[in-house]
Design a protein around this motif. Structure first.
Motif, PDB file in Angstrom:
ATOM      1  N   ARG A  11     -12.729 -23.368  -1.528  1.00 28.98           N
ATOM      2  CA  ARG A  11     -11.508 -22.667  -1.890  1.00 28.98           C
ATOM      3  C   ARG A  11     -11.768 -21.245  -2.386  1.00 28.98           C
ATOM      4  NH1 ARG A  11      -6.783 -24.349  -1.008  1.00 28.98           N
ATOM      5  NH2 ARG A  11      -5.415 -22.715  -1.730  1.00 28.98           N
ATOM      6  N   GLU A  34     -12.996 -17.040  19.168  1.00 26.05           N
ATOM      7  CA  GLU A  34     -11.734 -17.451  19.796  1.00 26.05           C
ATOM      8  C   GLU A  34     -11.557 -18.963  19.679  1.00 26.05           C
ATOM      9  OE1 GLU A  34     -11.187 -13.681  22.864  1.00 26.05           O
ATOM     10  OE2 GLU A  34     -12.236 -15.454  23.585  1.00 26.05           O
ATOM     11  N   ASP A  37     -10.108 -19.309  16.466  1.00 17.59           N
ATOM     12  CA  ASP A  37      -8.680 -18.950  16.506  1.00 17.59           C
ATOM     13  C   ASP A  37      -7.859 -20.169  16.928  1.00 17.59           C
ATOM     14  OD1 ASP A  37      -9.346 -16.319  15.945  1.00 17.59           O
ATOM     15  OD2 ASP A  37      -9.159 -15.637  18.024  1.00 17.59           O
ATOM     16  N   GLU A  41      -4.966 -21.949  14.724  1.00 12.83           N
ATOM     17  CA  GLU A  41      -3.589 -22.115  15.195  1.00 12.83           C
ATOM     18  C   GLU A  41      -3.167 -23.581  15.027  1.00 12.83           C
ATOM     19  OE1 GLU A  41      -1.453 -19.492  17.414  1.00 12.83           O
ATOM     20  OE2 GLU A  41      -2.415 -18.841  15.565  1.00 12.83           O
ATOM     21  N   ILE A  44      -2.668 -24.473  11.341  1.00  9.07           N
ATOM     22  CA  ILE A  44      -1.419 -23.936  10.784  1.00  9.07           C
ATOM     23  C   ILE A  44      -0.238 -24.764  11.290  1.00  9.07           C
ATOM     24  CG2 ILE A  44       0.115 -21.933  10.683  1.00  9.07           C
ATOM     25  CD1 ILE A  44      -2.433 -20.188  11.087  1.00  9.07           C
ATOM     26  N   GLU A  45      -0.266 -25.079  12.579  1.00  7.35           N
ATOM     27  CA  GLU A  45       0.832 -25.880  13.123  1.00  7.35           C
ATOM     28  C   GLU A  45       0.908 -27.251  12.461  1.00  7.35           C
ATOM     29  OE1 GLU A  45       0.379 -25.535  17.361  1.00  7.35           O
ATOM     30  OE2 GLU A  45       1.137 -23.465  17.278  1.00  7.35           O
ATOM     31  N   ASP A  49      -4.510 -25.745   5.887  1.00  5.24           N
ATOM     32  CA  ASP A  49      -5.047 -24.442   5.547  1.00  5.24           C
ATOM     33  C   ASP A  49      -6.055 -23.997   6.612  1.00  5.24           C
ATOM     34  OD1 ASP A  49      -5.182 -22.294   3.834  1.00  5.24           O
ATOM     35  OD2 ASP A  49      -6.936 -23.077   2.782  1.00  5.24           O
ATOM     36  N   PRO A  50      -5.828 -22.842   7.253  1.00  2.00           N
ATOM     37  CA  PRO A  50      -6.804 -22.397   8.266  1.00  2.00           C
ATOM     38  C   PRO A  50      -8.139 -22.014   7.623  1.00  2.00           C
ATOM     39  CG  PRO A  50      -5.159 -20.691   7.860  1.00  2.00           C
ATOM     40  CD  PRO A  50      -4.713 -21.901   7.080  1.00  2.00           C
ATOM     41  N   ALA A  52     -10.993 -19.628   6.641  1.00  2.00           N
ATOM     42  CA  ALA A  52     -11.175 -18.182   6.457  1.00  2.00           C
ATOM     43  C   ALA A  52     -12.556 -17.781   6.968  1.00  2.00           C
ATOM     44  CB  ALA A  52     -11.026 -17.816   4.986  1.00  2.00           C
ATOM     45  N   ASP A  54     -14.815 -13.989   8.348  1.00  3.20           N
ATOM     46  CA  ASP A  54     -14.775 -12.541   8.514  1.00  3.20           C
ATOM     47  C   ASP A  54     -15.050 -12.141   9.959  1.00  3.20           C
ATOM     48  OD1 ASP A  54     -14.076 -11.490   6.043  1.00  3.20           O
ATOM     49  OD2 ASP A  54     -16.088 -11.803   5.245  1.00  3.20           O
ATOM     50  N   HIS A  55     -14.357 -11.130  10.414  1.00  4.48           N
ATOM     51  CA  HIS A  55     -14.544 -10.622  11.774  1.00  4.48           C
ATOM     52  C   HIS A  55     -13.719  -9.362  11.863  1.00  4.48           C
ATOM     53  CE1 HIS A  55     -10.412 -11.680  13.256  1.00  4.48           C
ATOM     54  NE2 HIS A  55     -10.468 -12.295  12.107  1.00  4.48           N
ATOM     55  N   LYS A 110     -14.307 -17.303   0.265  1.00  6.16           N
ATOM     56  CA  LYS A 110     -13.577 -18.493   0.680  1.00  6.16           C
ATOM     57  C   LYS A 110     -14.178 -19.002   1.993  1.00  6.16           C
ATOM     58  CE  LYS A 110      -9.074 -20.405   1.696  1.00  6.16           C
ATOM     59  NZ  LYS A 110      -7.683 -20.204   2.049  1.00  6.16           N
ATOM     60  N   SER A 113     -16.323 -16.817   4.395  1.00  5.78           N
ATOM     61  CA  SER A 113     -16.369 -15.399   3.994  1.00  5.78           C
ATOM     62  C   SER A 113     -17.216 -15.223   2.749  1.00  5.78           C
ATOM     63  CB  SER A 113     -14.972 -14.894   3.631  1.00  5.78           C
ATOM     64  OG  SER A 113     -14.251 -14.585   4.754  1.00  5.78           O
TER      65      SER A 113
ATOM     66  N   THR B 520       3.371 -19.644  14.433  1.00  8.73           N
ATOM     67  CA  THR B 520       2.298 -18.880  13.791  1.00  8.73           C
ATOM     68  C   THR B 520       2.507 -17.375  13.985  1.00  8.73           C
ATOM     69  OG1 THR B 520       0.948 -18.923  15.780  1.00  8.73           O
ATOM     70  CG2 THR B 520       0.604 -20.706  14.206  1.00  8.73           C
ATOM     71  N   ARG B 564       5.549 -19.039  10.174  1.00  5.78           N
ATOM     72  CA  ARG B 564       4.906 -19.911   9.177  1.00  5.78           C
ATOM     73  C   ARG B 564       3.618 -19.272   8.678  1.00  5.78           C
ATOM     74  NH1 ARG B 564       3.349 -26.063  10.355  1.00  5.78           N
ATOM     75  NH2 ARG B 564       5.575 -26.295   9.968  1.00  5.78           N
ATOM     76  N   PHE B 572      -7.241 -15.432  -1.322  1.00  6.26           N
ATOM     77  CA  PHE B 572      -7.701 -14.804  -0.082  1.00  6.26           C
ATOM     78  C   PHE B 572      -6.950 -15.475   1.063  1.00  6.26           C
ATOM     79  CE2 PHE B 572     -11.182 -14.371   3.209  1.00  6.26           C
ATOM     80  CZ  PHE B 572     -11.162 -12.993   3.272  1.00  6.26           C
ATOM     81  N   PRO B 574      -5.981 -14.435   4.835  1.00  6.19           N
ATOM     82  CA  PRO B 574      -5.922 -13.529   5.991  1.00  6.19           C
ATOM     83  C   PRO B 574      -4.654 -13.694   6.831  1.00  6.19           C
ATOM     84  CG  PRO B 574      -8.099 -14.536   5.841  1.00  6.19           C
ATOM     85  CD  PRO B 574      -7.233 -15.217   4.817  1.00  6.19           C
TER      86      PRO B 574
END
Ligand SMILES: Cc1cc2nc3c(=O)[nH]c(=O)nc-3n(C[C@H](O)[C@H](O)[C@H](O)COP(=O)(O)OP(=O)(O)OC[C@H]3O[C@@H](n4cnc5c(N)ncnc54)[C@H](O)[C@@H]3O)c2cc1C
Ligand code: SF4
Ligand code: FES
Lengths: 247, 659
Positions: A11, A34, A37, A41, A44-45, A49-50, A52, A54-55, A110, A113, B520, B564, B572, B574
């Motif tokens: 967290r 990707e 990614d 997605e 989130i749907e 919690d997605p 985290a 860095d990029h 997090k 990251s 999203t 959403r 944090f 993003p």
């Protein structure tokens, strides 16, 4: 292709982390990020919690991406950053373990990251030529042999990603520091501050809590820009010379 | 409000010298009590922050990445222009000035561009002094290459990593000032509002992206060096985080937006391969020095490129533009590629690609030179090719590797497949000669402003402009404003303007977080990008633009009902950062369409299908559109259009020809 992921979730800096498992549908032409990614997605749907991470450039040059993939910083391929790694380097059904850089000097912010501010502070301690804007002489007035320029350039291609630190069992930053010291000590413009620079940068590196170098070479093996181990030898030489001169 | 471009009097080649010698100065003691906020640490921001700090100002610098060294400038590949004439090929300040104005299709200010050409030479000197390892010749002098739209070699480079080396130079100068305590650096911070007091910019609200906390920062002046907004198209060569938020907040706070629809579509990028794709990768323009562009002469060609004989290839740029060949400017090369693909001659699985082929020059240019250097008599083609590959590796190694990594094809063996992609935005905040926006005290530098490239930027000129703005222009022009501010005491961030601005931001964030819909952020961004690419991309027309405006409005409405955003505000997050940026893109996209719709002509990268010559070239209308469109924001996504007339006193405007 079906991929199983074991991803480090944490967290924030102060909380405990753990691995979580996910399944993702990827295609071989996708980049590794990707694939993340797609995972995000999906998370989130599902109201979760997605992850985290860095990029930014996704071209292997900004140095922002930073994943330890199956135990190796930036994954299995040599000379490639996480963002340039493609899923075709993996096989159907693979389980891939993904963690953040691990080093005391790079605390986790997090999930994947981390905070690499220590690198900026090392540069601020001396990784520059002290020349104010407006003081420069004509660029061709100091000739630099091509071989010297090329070698300085090679050292200067370091992207400051921190994979070297992550790869090292001592979390040493010698490859990163060696790259900058080598670049500037080779060029005529770097001469006036040559000795003060190396001492200041090494002192800052130590103050940040990076470990000592025991010559295992893991850093250069994992460096996505293939910064050679010789920059560390050079760093040591420069440092001892400066010390001998009482800097 | 009347637009004041503040172009100094006098002939074009003396304006800047005159300006510098007469502009008000701030004495060293006063500089120490003046505070400057620099948002962005790319080439423009890092060079400005470092230089202003060297001069004695107190500087706070901001970037959203984890380090200033990671700004998008780091990704620039090919090179930086300067009128050094080291190649003795007839280059001069005037020629660089002329090429830039012509390249921009006569839609840039003469005075600004001339100044840019003048300071270009100082930039190279400064960078070399910092230890930037540019490519060199065996004799130790600096090496040059050619870029599009010019007939001289004036581009300085460091392999295919010029932006990296220049930025690391500026970054090291910046970090030196951080070390000396003259700059306070705020990484992982995003500027989310401009604070105005009595009509002047007096600070910003920034969000600490790690803790989510809002912060108030005071400055006597605010410099936005926040880069371009090509990511409004979703797919572009820009870094993932590049965005318009800072410029957009400034726009909403009163800064006019100049030529928003002027977008550069770069001809040589790796084509789209799948729907999951997150970005497109540039293959530097420098490759057009040695790569020849072609498509098969036959439609639906099925043979592999190496199996297609010479006389069955259409080198369409060499055919259409014999004088410049493969080195025509970007807008022209892009449109020509689209034309061939639309006509059915495209290659690759999607048929939306053309070949960029190095074999000819590897053999004939490099192979032969190397062979004679090494005294090889009558070398075979294979030997020449091998020798040529070594040189290609030296010049373009990292680009070839990157291409191979992404496509799994080896460009040393088979031609690259390339297609145009969104790359750069000539549009941006309108600024006067001093780089000041229409809000006093608020400046815009680098790609964030609209200034020097007109309707089409020449290759290797963005790096030049960013560093010119930061190292050599703003240090003078800012004095003109700050010399009148020496009596302004630092304003407390408890001032009501700060309180209000912060509240506005937190209300906005809470609104976004409160929606908790189903879609999203990414999915909205993708959809917006498709609309923009289809209707406000390489070719535009009235009907499409009107449709796009309706579609964008509908999408924006849906966004505020159905997006959403996971997680919370005070961590944090993003996704939340991205949501704020996409919200701004959803407004900018509409403005870009209005801009394109109102500009009833074709010029540079702005190609309106209704306005073209018989040969399909852009048809300008100098009578009505020899001007800059500067849009003023009114309430609720309404805008008022202002125009700045452009005067050409030194260059005769003509139809641009590269034939
Ligand atoms: C792949 C690629 C290759 C290129 N190659 C060349 C080339 O060879 N030659 C050439 O001349 N040009 C090239 N360009 C164009 C050139 O790189 C850019 O135009 C230029 O670097 C922009 O510099 P900048 O300083 O204006 O902005 P950037 O480098 O984009 O920096 C923007 C800065 O603003 C910060 N920022 C943005 N928004 C905020 C906010 N709200 N709050 C806080 N900080 C913020 C970012 O963190 C960053 O530090 C290339 C561009 C691309 C995409
Ligand atoms: S030396 Fe290599 S691994 Fe270390 S920071 Fe530089 S590029 Fe990354
Ligand atoms: S995202 Fe920039 S190096 Fe990977």
């Amino acid at each position: 292709m079906n991929i199983n992921l074991k991803v480090w979730r944490q967290r924030n800096q102060n909380s405990e982390g753990r691995f979580e498992e996910y399944k993702v549908q990827a295609s071989p032409d996708m980049s590794f990020l990707e694939m993340f990614d797609v995972l995000n997605e999906q998370l989130i749907e599902d109201g979760k919690d997605p992850v985290a991470f860095d990029h930014d450039c996704r071209e292997g040059i900004c140095g922002m991406c930073s994943m330890v993939i199956n135990g190796r910083p930036h994954g299995p391929k040599q000379g490639v950053t996480t963002c340039q790694l493609h899923m075709r380097s993996f096989s159907e059904g693979d389980t891939i373990v993904v963690e953040p850089w691990r080093a005391n000097a790079f605390p986790v912010i997090k999930d994947l990251s981390v905070n690499r501010g220590a690198f900026d502070r090392i540069i601020a301690s001396g990784g520059y030529v002290s020349v104010n804007t407006g003081n420069a002489v004509d660029a061709n007035s100091i000739l630099i042999p091509k071989e010297v320029a090329d070698e300085a350039f090679e050292a200067a291609t370091c992207i400051g990603c921190g994979a070297c630190v992550s790869a090292c069992k001592n979390a040493s930053a010698m490859l990163f520091v060696g790259a900058k010291v080598t670049q500037l000590s080779m060029l005529p413009q770097g001469q006036p501050e040559r000795q003060a620079r190396v001492v200041a940068m090494v002192n800052q590196m130590d103050a940040e809590g990076f470990g000592a170098c025991t010559n295992t070479g893991a850093c250069a093996a994992e460096c996505p820009k293939q910064i050679p181990l010789s920059v560390i030898a050079n760093l040591n030489r420069e440092y001892y010379k400066a010390k001998l001169n009482g800097k | 409000m009347k637009l004041e471009s503040k172009i100094p009097q006098g002939s074009v080649d003396t304006k800047w010298t005159q300006y510098k010698s007469s502009v008000s100065l701030v004495n060293p003691a006063n500089k120490r009590s003046l505070h400057v906020i620099v948002v962005g640490t790319g080439l423009a921001g890092a060079s400005a922050a470092a230089t202003l700090a060297e001069m004695g100002y107190k500087v706070s610098a901001f970037c959203f990445q984890d380090s200033p060294r990671r700004a998008h400038s780091i990704a620039a590949q090919g090179g930086i222009n300067a009128a050094k004439n080291y190649q003795n090929d007839g280059d001069s300040v005037y020629r660089l000035f002329y090429d830039t104005i012509k390249g921009g299709d006569y839609r840039a200010r003469e005075a600004n561009v001339h100044r840019l050409a003048e300071v270009s030479t100082n930039i190279i000197d400064q960078c070399v002094a910092q230890g930037v390892p540019f490519a060199r010749e065996y004799g130790g002098t600096l090496s040059n290459r050619s870029f599009g739209g010019t007939q001289v070699q004036r581009t300085f480079y460091a392999a295919g990593q010029t932006g990296q080396q220049l930025l690391l130079g500026a970054y090291s100068a910046l970090e030196r000032q951080v070390g000396l305590g003259n700059v306070t650096m705020y990484s992982r911070h995003e500027m989310v509002e401009v604070v105005k007091i009595d009509g002047k910019a007096r600070g910003i609200i920034a969000r600490d992206l790690v803790s989510g906390k809002l912060e108030r920062h005071f400055g006597h002046a605010v410099l936005l060096c926040t880069g371009g907004y090509g990511n409004v198209f979703y797919l572009s060569t820009n870094a993932m985080g590049s965005n318009v938020t800072a410029a957009w907040k400034a726009h909403r706070a009163g800064a006019f937006f100049g030529n928003p629809c002027f977008t550069q579509i770069h001809p040589t990028c790796i084509p789209v391969s799948g729907h999951y794709q997150s970005k497109l990768t540039l293959m530097s323009e420098s490759l057009r020095n040695d790569g020849r562009i072609w498509v098969p002469k036959k439609k639906d060609e099925t043979r592999q490129p190496n199996d297609i004989p010479e006389d069955e290839r259409d080198y369409y740029l060499e055919r259409r533009y014999p004088a410049f060949g493969n080195l025509v400017p970007r807008d022209i090369a892009s449109r020509a590629a689209k034309e061939r693909c639309d006509a059915g001659y495209g290659v690759g699985t999607t048929k939306m690609a053309v070949y960029l082929d190095f074999k000819y020059n590897m053999i004939n240019k490099y192979g032969r030179t190397e062979a004679s250097k090494r005294g090889i008599q009558n070398p075979s083609e294979d030997v020449l090719l091998e020798l040529g590959k070594e040189i290609a590796k030296e010049k373009y190694g990292n680009l070839f590797d990157m291409y191979k990594q992404i496509t799994a094809e080896d460009p040393y063996e088979v031609p690259m497949k390339i297609y145009p992609a969104v790359h750069y935005t000539m549009g941006g905040l309108w600024v006067d000669y001093e780089l000041q926006t229409t809000v006093p005290g608020l400046y815009a530098l680098g790609e964030a402003n609209f200034s020097d490239h007109g309707a089409n930027r020449l290759g290797a000129s963005a790096l030049m402009q960013g560093l010119a703005d930061g190292y050599f222009i703003i240090p003078y022009t800012l004095g003109s404003y700050l010399s009148k501010e020496i009596h302004t005491k630092p304003i407390s961030t408890d001032h009501e303007a700060f309180v209000e601005a912060e509240k506005k931001v937190s209300d906005r964030i809470n609104q976004l977080m409160g929606i908790q819909g189903k879609r999203t952020v990414e999915s909205y961004h993708r959809e917006l990008g498709l609309i923009m690419w289809d209707k406000c991309g390489m070719a535009r027309n009235e009907k499409g633009l009107k449709e796009a405006i309706d579609q964008i409005r509908a999408l924006r409405d849906d966004f505020y009902k159905n997006v959403r955003i996971p997680g919370s505000v005070d961590e944090f997050n993003p996704e939340l950062d991205k949501a704020g940026r996409v919200a701004d893109f959803l407004e900018l996209g509409e403005l870009m369409c209005w801009d394109a719709l109102n500009r009833n002509e074709s010029c540079g990268g702005h190609f309106r299908e209704e306005y073209q010559t018989e040969e399909g070239e852009a048809l300008r209308d100098d009578e009505n559109f020899k001007n800059v469109f500067a849009w003023e924001y009114k309430e609720n996504n309404q805008w008022e259009l202002h125009k700045e007339e452009l005067n050409y006193e030194n260059i005769k405007i003509q139809q641009r020809s590269y034939k």
